[in-house]
Design a protein around this motif. Structure first.
Motif, short mmCIF file in Angstrom:
data_model
loop_
_atom_site.label_atom_id
_atom_site.label_comp_id
_atom_site.label_asym_id
_atom_site.label_seq_id
_atom_site.Cartn_x
_atom_site.Cartn_y
_atom_site.Cartn_z
N GLU A 151 0.83 -1.21 0.00
CA GLU A 151 0.00 0.00 0.00
C GLU A 151 0.86 1.26 0.00
OE1 GLU A 151 -3.98 -0.03 2.10
OE2 GLU A 151 -2.92 -1.56 3.28
N ILE A 152 1.98 1.22 0.70
CA ILE A 152 2.89 2.37 0.71
C ILE A 152 3.47 2.59 -0.68
CG2 ILE A 152 5.15 3.15 1.53
CD1 ILE A 152 4.39 2.02 4.29
N ASN A 153 3.88 1.53 -1.34
CA ASN A 153 4.40 1.66 -2.71
C ASN A 153 3.35 2.26 -3.64
OD1 ASN A 153 7.10 0.73 -2.54
ND2 ASN A 153 6.41 -1.38 -2.45
N ALA A 154 2.12 1.78 -3.52
CA ALA A 154 1.04 2.30 -4.37
C ALA A 154 0.78 3.77 -4.06
CB ALA A 154 -0.23 1.47 -4.16
N PHE A 155 0.83 4.12 -2.78
CA PHE A 155 0.62 5.49 -2.34
C PHE A 155 1.69 6.42 -2.90
CE2 PHE A 155 1.67 8.53 1.24
CZ PHE A 155 0.63 9.42 0.99
N GLU A 156 2.94 6.00 -2.85
CA GLU A 156 4.02 6.84 -3.34
C GLU A 156 4.00 6.96 -4.87
OE1 GLU A 156 7.64 5.52 -1.48
OE2 GLU A 156 6.96 6.17 0.51
N ARG A 157 3.57 5.92 -5.55
CA ARG A 157 3.40 6.02 -7.01
C ARG A 157 2.28 7.01 -7.33
NH1 ARG A 157 3.58 0.23 -6.71
NH2 ARG A 157 5.67 -0.55 -7.20
N GLU A 158 1.23 6.96 -6.52
CA GLU A 158 0.11 7.89 -6.69
C GLU A 158 0.58 9.34 -6.51
OE1 GLU A 158 -3.66 9.27 -3.97
OE2 GLU A 158 -3.16 7.14 -3.95
N LEU A 159 1.42 9.55 -5.51
CA LEU A 159 1.96 10.90 -5.28
C LEU A 159 2.76 11.36 -6.50
CD1 LEU A 159 3.18 10.76 -1.56
CD2 LEU A 159 1.10 11.81 -2.46
N ALA A 160 3.63 10.48 -6.99
CA ALA A 160 4.46 10.82 -8.16
C ALA A 160 3.59 11.15 -9.37
CB ALA A 160 5.41 9.68 -8.48
N ASP A 161 2.55 10.34 -9.60
CA ASP A 161 1.65 10.58 -10.72
C ASP A 161 0.90 11.89 -10.57
OD1 ASP A 161 2.44 8.19 -11.83
OD2 ASP A 161 0.69 7.06 -11.12
N GLY A 162 0.71 12.32 -9.31
CA GLY A 162 -0.01 13.57 -9.04
C GLY A 162 0.89 14.79 -8.96
N GLY A 163 2.17 14.61 -9.29
CA GLY A 163 3.08 15.76 -9.32
C GLY A 163 3.81 16.04 -8.02
N VAL A 164 3.82 15.08 -7.11
CA VAL A 164 4.56 15.25 -5.84
C VAL A 164 5.84 14.43 -5.91
CG1 VAL A 164 4.52 14.99 -3.34
CG2 VAL A 164 2.41 15.56 -4.56
N THR A 165 6.97 15.10 -5.87
CA THR A 165 8.27 14.41 -5.88
C THR A 165 8.66 14.09 -4.45
OG1 THR A 165 8.98 15.57 -7.88
CG2 THR A 165 10.70 14.61 -6.50
N VAL A 166 8.86 12.81 -4.16
CA VAL A 166 9.15 12.36 -2.80
C VAL A 166 10.66 12.14 -2.63
CG1 VAL A 166 8.66 10.62 -1.03
CG2 VAL A 166 6.90 11.23 -2.71
N VAL A 167 11.23 12.74 -1.58
CA VAL A 167 12.65 12.57 -1.25
C VAL A 167 12.71 11.91 0.12
CG1 VAL A 167 14.87 13.73 -0.93
CG2 VAL A 167 13.18 14.69 -2.52
N LYS A 168 13.08 10.61 0.14
CA LYS A 168 13.04 9.85 1.39
C LYS A 168 14.45 9.71 1.98
CE LYS A 168 11.04 6.17 -0.29
NZ LYS A 168 10.24 4.95 -0.54
#
Length: 276
Positions: A151-168
């Motif tokens: 679910e976390i992987n799906a959530f982070e892909r969703e963020l990327a698709d929505g224009g949110v760049t995640v820096v972990k």
């Protein structure tokens, strides 16, 4: 040979925490003075990029900070995120879920505080708390933990698709330095508020938390992880600032063109003199 970027140097491709040096300086400054000078220059550039991101108003950045107690999540928020205009920042921290939060999907509280378009978001702890603590404390089954990874992987892909760049960022600290920092809190009355007796309980489970981190880092790689050596505060802050800077340089936000005629507006302003 081309110089390695900080993202290339710190990116975790194969997860084996035992091979990581919490006091390392794999790239960049080798002294506190160098790092401080670099942070000033980085701050000026970051501030400009953040202003362009805010004006562009179409994308966002999310800085995720995870690490053991005293690794410096709050310090990064203060010294790195604090380099830019606070109007363009959204900061959130995650503690033990409340009874109401536990009745909801574990990502519900995270979704509520995501950065809006044009902003940099910073998570002091994050959705990863909901796989780390349950794994160590055996609050969920192994199958349930695996389900959350997906679910976390799906959530982070969703963020990327929505224009949110995640820096972990995994802020990697040694148990020896953690002990020093906890003792420093107990020795300084101004830092007593930062000390939590529960930190000792977590510390006693150090190896279990290291395993939990290793599994989370390995299984949740929809967006990359960066291992930041955090025994040296000055290096940690410099490294995270560079990860953020390199990310925003690549995003290359642009100030939008005006939706009006500049020369016409100048003429109107000159003609419209309230003092005449």
């Amino acid at each position: 040979m081309a110089k390695k970027s900080v993202r290339e140097a710190l990116r975790l491709d194969e997860v084996d925490l035992s091979t990581l040096d919490p006091a390392g300086r794999p790239v960049g400054p080798q002294s506190k003075k160098e790092a401080a000078e670099g942070l000033v220059a980085t701050g000026a550039e970051l501030d400009g990029l953040q202003e362009a991101l805010y004006a562009e108003n179409s994308r966002a950045v999310l800085l995720v900070l995870q690490g053991m107690d005293t690794a410096g999540k709050g310090g990064v928020v203060r010294h790195v995120v604090g380099l830019v205009n606070p109007q363009g920042v959204r900061i959130a921290s995650f503690k033990k879920p409340t009874p109401a939060e536990r009745r909801q999907h574990f990502l519900a509280r995270v979704r509520k505080v995501l950065p809006e378009k044009g902003r940099i978001g910073a998570f002091d702890r994050s959705h990863y708390e909901d796989v780390l603590v349950p794994k160590v404390e055996r609050l969920l089954t192994a199958a349930e933990i695996r389900g959350r990874y997906k679910e976390i992987n799906a959530f982070e892909r969703e963020l990327a698709d929505g224009g949110v760049t995640v820096v972990k960022c995994f802020l990697n600290i040694s148990p020896e330095v953690q002990k020093e920092r906890l003792l420093a809190r107990l020795d300084d009355p101004k830092k007593h508020w930062k000390y939590n007796p529960a930190d000792i309980d977590s510390r006693s489970k150090w190896s279990k938390y290291q395993d939990a981190y290793a599994q989370a880092l390995k299984n949740c790689s929809a967006t990359p992880w960066y291992a930041v050596p955090s025994d040296r505060k000055w290096y940690r802050n410099w490294a995270v600032s560079q990860l953020l800077l390199e990310t925003m340089r690549e995003m290359d936000p642009k100030f939008p063109p005006p939706a009006y005629d500049i020369e016409a507006e100048k003429a109107r302003l000159i003609a419209n003199d309230p003092l005449r």
